[in-house]
Design an enzyme around this catalytic site. Structure first.
Site, short mmCIF file in Angstrom:
data_model
loop_
_atom_site.label_atom_id
_atom_site.label_comp_id
_atom_site.label_asym_id
_atom_site.label_seq_id
_atom_site.Cartn_x
_atom_site.Cartn_y
_atom_site.Cartn_z
CB CYS A 187 -1.10 0.09 1.18
SG CYS A 187 -2.27 1.05 0.96
CG HIS B 15 -4.15 -3.69 2.75
ND1 HIS B 15 -3.34 -3.15 3.73
CD2 HIS B 15 -4.91 -2.52 2.33
CE1 HIS B 15 -3.54 -1.88 3.83
NE2 HIS B 15 -4.19 -1.47 2.89
CD GLU C 217 -2.64 -6.51 5.31
OE1 GLU C 217 -3.26 -5.53 5.60
OE2 GLU C 217 -1.86 -6.75 4.27
#
Length: 368
Positions: A251, A336, A338
């Site tokens: 990001c 992202h 994750e």
């Protein structure tokens, strides 16, 4: 108790106040996720922003102790069509209203969030003010609120506000990773520790010299809020570390790595915020659904005269979603991997980062 949301173009929304009764000024944005409001509320990348949820009912599964992405939320306001006052979920510890009150975050409900979202899509994100909560419609005059809004500049120091103040360690027995915290979501740290990495978290302005003294096997550049060009010290640090240490950017970290390599970034009209953004990968020739939260992006044209290679694009608007360095062990993605919230399609990128570290160390041994 009611309150007003006033946009800088003069548009006024009147709704029900919940959360904090205090006034707040911030950048009004929208998030398209159907779930994950707790992760949204606790994502440091929303520092300085008033977030509109496009899904109409928010708060129905409450707030729990496990899904936070940071301890201290930095969101400036929360806008919903309807918030659930009686959540029902076995994991729930408290309701949305209670959580917002405890963290001094103002909210407004009962407004036409579809209309608000259409305004932001047509004209772009803009400043907005959530008035103090009042009874019987006794609001401050619209002109007075607009004057306050015009006199207030949006934040430019968001990263400094949300980054860790001092280094700390999440110990493990695997590779030593220095994680540069620009507004880290805890999900990133969880993925690294899950892979047994020994993680040292350092502030956003930690120098390249101090990072290299830690003898890292890899460097992680995290997500964070705001304009990447406001974090000039990080850009200089990245220039010095990527030739010698495998680096992975996420990001804001992706944007900073790209700037350090000579590319440019620009502001998007209304940004990407949600957990349903399709991304195409040129190398795997696959499309992945991703979780995103950013208002700036790397400009594709600027990559051409650098040593970066375009690896992924957004299918909705063709913006840059991934790059890798053609010479150094460095790559980054705009979204992202994750998740938290969102699909886990791209979780494999953490394994790819570990594999890159392993391959780099093997190459050093061969040279020796």
């Amino acid at each position: 108790m009611n309150r007003l949301l006033v946009l800088e173009d003069g548009t006024v929304f009147e709704g029900q106040a919940f959360g904090s009764t205090e006034e707040s000024i911030g950048e009004v944005v929208f998030n398209t996720g159907m779930t994950g409001y707790q992760e949204t509320l606790s994502d440091p990348s929303y520092c300085g922003q008033i977030v509109t949820m496009t899904y109409p009912l928010i708060g129905n599964y409450g707030i729990n102790k496990d899904d936070f992405e940071t301890i201290n939320p930095s969101i400036f306001g929360f806008v919903v069509k309807e918030f659930c006052e009686t959540p029902s979920n076995f994991r729930s510890d408290e309701g949305l209203d209670q959580f917002l009150k405890a963290n001094n975050i103002p909210g407004i409900a009962g407004i036409d969030t579809r209309k608000l979202t259409k305004i932001l899509r047509k004209y772009g994100t803009m400043k907005g003010i959530l008035s103090k909560a009042k009874e019987n419609g006794e609001y401050e005059e619209k002109e007075f609120l607009l004057a306050k809004l015009e006199s207030k500049e949006l934040l430019t120091d968001q990263v400094a506000r949300v980054s860790t103040m001092k280094p700390y360690v999440a110990p493990g027995r695997g590779y030593r990773v220095v994680l540069v915290d620009f507004g880290m979501k805890h999900g990133i740290l969880r993925e690294l520790t899950k892979r047994s990495c020994h993680v040292t978290v350092v502030p956003y302005n930690y120098s390249a010299e101090n990072i290299l003294r830690l003898k890292p096997d890899g460097i992680m550049l995290t997500n964070g809020p705001g304009n990447p060009k406001n974090v000039s010290e990080a850009i200089e640090m990245i220039k010095k570390v990527i030739p010698t240490v495998p680096t992975f950017g996420i990001c804001l970290g992706h944007q900073l790595l790209s700037l350090a390599c000579g590319a440019d970034t620009g502001r998007l009209k209304f940004g990407h915020r949600g957990s349903n953004h399709p991304v195409y990968d040129y190398e795997t020739k696959r499309t992945y659904l991703t979780s995103q939260n950013h208002g700036y992006a790397v400009t594709e044209e600027s990559i051409k005269n650098t040593e970066l290679e375009l690896t992924q694009i957004a299918l909705n608007d063709k913006t840059v979603e991934g790059v890798k360095h053609s010479k150094y062990p460095a790559f980054s993605v705009q979204y992202h991997p994750e998740a938290s919230p969102g699909p886990d399609d791209t979780n494999y990128l953490f394994d790819q980062f570990i594999a890159m570290i392993k391959a780099f160390q093997a190459s050093l041994k061969e040279e020796a």
